[in-house]
Write an enzyme that holds these catalytic residues in place. Structure first.
Site, PDB file in Angstrom:
ATOM      1  N   LYS A 181      37.055 -28.679  28.550  1.00 10.05           N
ATOM      2  CA  LYS A 181      37.980 -28.328  29.637  1.00 10.05           C
ATOM      3  C   LYS A 181      39.163 -27.534  29.120  1.00 10.05           C
ATOM      4  O   LYS A 181      39.523 -26.493  29.659  1.00 10.05           O
ATOM      5  CB  LYS A 181      38.452 -29.601  30.321  1.00 10.05           C
ATOM      6  CG  LYS A 181      39.535 -29.338  31.321  1.00 10.05           C
ATOM      7  CD  LYS A 181      40.492 -30.447  31.531  1.00 10.05           C
ATOM      8  CE  LYS A 181      41.276 -30.935  30.386  1.00 10.05           C
ATOM      9  NZ  LYS A 181      41.879 -32.256  30.675  1.00 10.05           N
ATOM     10  N   HIS A 207      66.959 -22.660  20.485  1.00 15.23           N
ATOM     11  CA  HIS A 207      67.180 -21.519  21.365  1.00 15.23           C
ATOM     12  C   HIS A 207      66.470 -20.284  20.852  1.00 15.23           C
ATOM     13  O   HIS A 207      66.465 -20.059  19.645  1.00 15.23           O
ATOM     14  CB  HIS A 207      68.689 -21.257  21.457  1.00 15.23           C
ATOM     15  CG  HIS A 207      69.029 -20.204  22.448  1.00 15.23           C
ATOM     16  ND1 HIS A 207      68.945 -20.415  23.812  1.00 15.23           N
ATOM     17  CD2 HIS A 207      69.448 -18.927  22.276  1.00 15.23           C
ATOM     18  CE1 HIS A 207      69.304 -19.308  24.435  1.00 15.23           C
ATOM     19  NE2 HIS A 207      69.609 -18.388  23.539  1.00 15.23           N
ATOM     20  N   GLU A 266      42.624 -29.264  37.686  1.00 12.56           N
ATOM     21  CA  GLU A 266      42.381 -28.457  36.483  1.00 12.56           C
ATOM     22  C   GLU A 266      41.235 -27.467  36.704  1.00 12.56           C
ATOM     23  O   GLU A 266      41.336 -26.303  36.321  1.00 12.56           O
ATOM     24  CB  GLU A 266      42.039 -29.381  35.310  1.00 12.56           C
ATOM     25  CG  GLU A 266      43.242 -30.196  34.851  1.00 12.56           C
ATOM     26  CD  GLU A 266      42.922 -31.211  33.759  1.00 12.56           C
ATOM     27  OE1 GLU A 266      43.840 -31.598  33.044  1.00 12.56           O
ATOM     28  OE2 GLU A 266      41.756 -31.621  33.633  1.00 12.56           O
ATOM     29  N   CYS A 307      37.809 -33.603  27.922  1.00  7.70           N
ATOM     30  CA  CYS A 307      39.046 -32.977  27.412  1.00  7.70           C
ATOM     31  C   CYS A 307      38.815 -31.675  26.648  1.00  7.70           C
ATOM     32  O   CYS A 307      39.491 -30.679  26.906  1.00  7.70           O
ATOM     33  CB  CYS A 307      39.773 -33.928  26.467  1.00  7.70           C
ATOM     34  SG  CYS A 307      39.449 -35.676  26.678  1.00  7.70           S
ATOM     35  N   CYS A 337      34.820 -37.056  26.269  1.00  5.68           N
ATOM     36  CA  CYS A 337      35.934 -36.206  25.847  1.00  5.68           C
ATOM     37  C   CYS A 337      35.433 -34.961  25.115  1.00  5.68           C
ATOM     38  O   CYS A 337      35.800 -33.842  25.448  1.00  5.68           O
ATOM     39  CB  CYS A 337      36.876 -37.021  24.958  1.00  5.68           C
ATOM     40  SG  CYS A 337      38.198 -36.055  24.258  1.00  5.68           S
ATOM     41  N   TYR A 372      43.404 -35.178  38.823  1.00  2.00           N
ATOM     42  CA  TYR A 372      43.720 -34.156  37.819  1.00  2.00           C
ATOM     43  C   TYR A 372      42.529 -33.273  37.477  1.00  2.00           C
ATOM     44  O   TYR A 372      42.685 -32.081  37.218  1.00  2.00           O
ATOM     45  CB  TYR A 372      44.368 -34.790  36.577  1.00  2.00           C
ATOM     46  CG  TYR A 372      43.419 -35.448  35.594  1.00  2.00           C
ATOM     47  CD1 TYR A 372      42.921 -34.752  34.497  1.00  2.00           C
ATOM     48  CD2 TYR A 372      43.027 -36.777  35.750  1.00  2.00           C
ATOM     49  CE1 TYR A 372      42.074 -35.352  33.584  1.00  2.00           C
ATOM     50  CE2 TYR A 372      42.180 -37.382  34.838  1.00  2.00           C
ATOM     51  CZ  TYR A 372      41.701 -36.669  33.755  1.00  2.00           C
ATOM     52  OH  TYR A 372      40.856 -37.266  32.845  1.00  2.00           O
ATOM     53  N   GLU A 428      64.648 -26.481  25.567  1.00  2.16           N
ATOM     54  CA  GLU A 428      66.074 -26.806  25.367  1.00  2.16           C
ATOM     55  C   GLU A 428      66.732 -27.238  26.675  1.00  2.16           C
ATOM     56  O   GLU A 428      67.765 -27.906  26.673  1.00  2.16           O
ATOM     57  CB  GLU A 428      66.830 -25.632  24.726  1.00  2.16           C
ATOM     58  CG  GLU A 428      67.001 -24.420  25.613  1.00  2.16           C
ATOM     59  CD  GLU A 428      67.763 -23.269  24.915  1.00  2.16           C
ATOM     60  OE1 GLU A 428      68.806 -23.529  24.314  1.00  2.16           O
ATOM     61  OE2 GLU A 428      67.277 -22.124  24.990  1.00  2.16           O
TER      62      GLU A 428
END
Ligand SMILES: Cc1cc2nc3c(=O)[nH]c(=O)nc-3n(C[C@H](O)[C@H](O)[C@H](O)COP(=O)(O)OP(=O)(O)OC[C@H]3O[C@@H](n4cnc5c(N)ncnc54)[C@H](O)[C@@H]3O)c2cc1C
Length: 453
Positions: free
Chosen positions: A50, A435, A180, A47, A42, A176, A440
């Site tokens: 990356k 908002h 990526e 992770c 990682c 993935y 939302e």
């Protein structure tokens, strides 16, 4: 019987560091062996670097968008060594932090490759250590296809340290990591193609999510090629790589990167000197308490192949040592684990896909929304955001939530908590939105796109 240690951990990655630190804090005498890098995959080749590269590559879009917001950026230049070396400096800083974490917690760090000699003995660089328990947290290693010219193919490990930035890149794979990296290379300016042997990438993700990502990635200029594979790679005198493909065509590129899966790092570990069983994927078989068939040998993280994610390895490591040294029952809940793919745009998801939900629930309501993010009304970019809620009509519970769009991971993490707490569609509807945000939209989807059952 007196042992050198209560717990000997093999591998100072996500699972191993967390387990050794916590075990020591709970009063156990702990050592951890690490043969490559502190922090594991990682931190070093996963992770963290990356995500830094994803940030780096996304800057090109921000620059493209700038004109619409009134910024005149005349000269734009990308310098690969700067990004690569800044990333490496950050990783080195993190390595230092991990070292301090371990020593601060009273864990002994033993540098070198560990081999299990028997159920209570580990050998590292010729030194023997005995332990009441051994925890295997060795993670995995990238696989590269076994084809002629495989020596010219790199994996994600090498992609983080490329000497020169390639002008043309071919990424192999449909998972993935492939998606990526295709986004990273493309964003940084390489002509990028993604080759996948199946009909559609991102297997296991919601079909509509996959389709949306396919459209977006193609629009950003990535050449997505499905139902095709590579046959061989050869290096030309010019230094370019010639790739032969299964459709009979050839492609000339500067870099071929395979993201075609990872193998648990159990080879040569000495597990055969114990009763531990390795399954056909190479993963260590463990029971619900992460205990292998050899009672003193435990395993967590990628090497047990449950969910190959850092937070899962951390949770397993923590649960195990709390169980062993504080008598807390194992409580890792593998349901509704939220995940993100740092593709461009990002994907994030929690709960069931529509396809899986249809197999389990008789009556569903599906809410979907595809819209242009407010930012892109001025940016000039065509990117669209996609959101989806899957609701069990019998209980009104939200059982799946998916998003493709900017900061999807940041948004879905909060929704994952709501889903863990059993949120219903009525709860979503009663929530007043923030908002103006894209998020939302998740609390304003009133009309079901379709009802199933
Ligand atoms: C490119 C890439 C991107 C990723 N992105 C993400 C992401 O965005 N989010 C996410 O959650 N996960 C991501 N992952 C997965 C994540 O990195 C792993 O799930 C996680 O690191 C697993 O932790 P672990 O403790 O099982 O093993 P690892 O972190 O791999 O640690 C194992 C350690 O054991 C050491 N070791 C191995 N054998 C021995 C031995 N015999 N003796 C001594 N030491 C040994 C290794 O050197 C390594 O340091 C990514 C992975 C890759 C490859």
């Amino acid at each position: 019987m007196q042992y050198d240690y209560d717990l000997f951990v093999i591998g100072a990655g996500s699972g191993g560091v967390r387990a050794s630190r916590m075990a020591s804090q709970l009063g156990a005498k702990v050592a951890v062996a690490e043969d490559l890098y502190l922090g594991g995959t990682c931190v070093n080749v996963g992770c963290v670097p990356k995500k830094l590269f994803v940030y780096g590559s996304h800057v090109s879009e921000e620059i493209e968008a700038a004109a619409g917001f009134g910024w005149n950026i005349d000269q734009v230049e990308f310098n690969w060594p700067t990004l690569r070396d800044n990333k490496t400096k950050e990783i080195q800083r993190l390595n230092g932090i991990y070292k301090n974490i371990l020593s601060g917690a009273g864990v002994e760090l033993i540098e070198g490759r560990a081999v299990i000699k028997d159920a209570h003995t580990v050998v590292v660089a010729g030194r023997e250590f005995s332990a009441e328990r051994i925890l295997v947290a060795v993670g995995g290693w990238p696989k590269v296809p076994d084809i002629p010219g495989a020596e010219h193919i790199i994996s994600s490990n090498e992609a983080f340290y490329l000497e020169d930035f390639p002008k043309r890149v071919m990424v192999l794979g449909g998972g993935y990591i492939a998606v990526e990296f295709a986004g990273i290379f493309n964003g940084l300016g390489a002509q990028t193609q993604l080759i996948y042997r199946g009909p559609m990438f991102l297997r296991g993700f919601d079909e509509e999510v996959r389709a949306h990502v396919k459209t977006e990635m193609s629009q950003k200029g990535i050449n997505l090629r499905f139902n095709i594979n590579i046959v061989s790679v050869s290096k030309l005198d010019s230094g370019e790589l010639e790739v032969k493909l299964t459709d009979g065509t050839k492609s000339i590129v500067d870099c071929v990167m395979a993201a075609t899966g990872r193998t648990p790092k159990t080879e040569g570990l000495g597990l055969e000197n114990t009763a531990a069983v390795i399954d056909k994927r190479g993963c260590i078989e463990v029971n619900d308490s992460y205990q292998s068939a050899e009672p003193s040998v435990y395993a967590v993280g990628d090497v047990i192949g449950r969910m190959e994610l850092t937070p899962v390895a951390l949770a397993e490591g923590m649960a195990l040592v709390r169980h062993l040294y504080a008598d807390v029952p194992i409580n890792v809940d593998y349901d509704n684990i939220a995940t993100a793919v740092f593709s461009q745009p990002n994907i994030a998801t929690v709960g069931l896909t529509e396809e899986r939900a249809c197999e389990v629930y008789p009556q569903l309501a599906i809410y979907t929304s595809s819209f242009k993010h407010m930012k892109h009304t001025l940016s000039g970019l065509q990117e669209r955001t996609f959101m989806k809620l899957i609701v069990d009509r019998v209980s009104d519970r939200v059982i799946g939530c998916h998003m493709v769009g900017s900061d999807a991971g940041e948004i879905i993490q909060g929704i994952a908590i709501a889903m863990k707490a059993g949120a219903t569609k009525a709860h979503f509807d009663q929530t007043i939105g923030i908002h103006p945000t894209a998020a939302e939209e998740f609390v304003t989807m009133r009309e079901a796109t379709r009802l199933i059952g």
